[in-house]
Design an enzyme around this catalytic site. Structure first.
Site, PDB file in Angstrom:
ATOM      1  N   GLU A   1       0.831  -1.203   0.000  1.00 35.50           N
ATOM      2  CA  GLU A   1       0.000   0.000   0.000  1.00 35.50           C
ATOM      3  C   GLU A   1       0.869   1.260   0.000  1.00 35.50           C
ATOM      4  OE1 GLU A   1      -3.971  -1.066   2.402  1.00 35.50           O
ATOM      5  OE2 GLU A   1      -2.126  -1.353   3.545  1.00 35.50           O
TER       6      GLU A   1
ATOM      7  N   LYS B   1     -11.624   3.556   1.536  1.00 36.14           N
ATOM      8  CA  LYS B   1     -10.599   2.950   0.688  1.00 36.14           C
ATOM      9  C   LYS B   1     -11.338   2.054  -0.298  1.00 36.14           C
ATOM     10  CE  LYS B   1      -6.596   1.555   2.181  1.00 36.14           C
ATOM     11  NZ  LYS B   1      -5.444   0.815   2.752  1.00 36.14           N
TER      12      LYS B   1
END
Length: 118
Positions: free
Chosen positions: A21, A98
């Site tokens: 990420e 997200k």
């Protein structure tokens, strides 16, 4: 009292605890609601007497550009800046989502919601 909403602010950022990420990043959606007394600006038609949504959008984009491990941390920074920089705001609520989170399943998005009151 009035309510200003900014819906579906799209940003690309690098939040998360996983190494991938941090490197790859992800798509995020931010929704924002602020409560303020809009009666003066409703009569005067003067931008300086209201909550400028351009300013709100800039705060969101700048804070989302700062990497955090947790969405809660990014949301908190957004709320603190709004209350610090825009005295007219009485309450702010932010949803940080997200899109397609890497959680081992078919999940459209994960969302956290935080609010702050002056």
């Amino acid at each position: 009292m009035g309510l200003i909403k900014l819906k579906n602010i799209k940003v690309y950022a690098y939040h998360g605890c996983l190494v991938e990420e941090k490197k790859i990043g992800s798509d995020y959606r931010v929704d924002l609601r602020v409560k303020a007394d809009l009666s003066k600006s409703a009569l005067s038609d003067v931008l300086a007497e209201t909550v400028d949504y351009v300013h709100l959008n800039r705060i969101v984009k700048e804070e989302m550009a700062i990497r955090s491990k947790l969405l809660e941390h990014a949301a908190e920074r957004i709320l603190v800046r709004i209350l610090d920089e825009i005295p007219l705001v009485d309450k702010a609520v932010v949803d940080v989502s997200k899109i397609n989170p890497p959680i081992g399943g078919n999940v459209e998005m994960v969302t956290i919601t935080k609010s702050k009151i002056r």
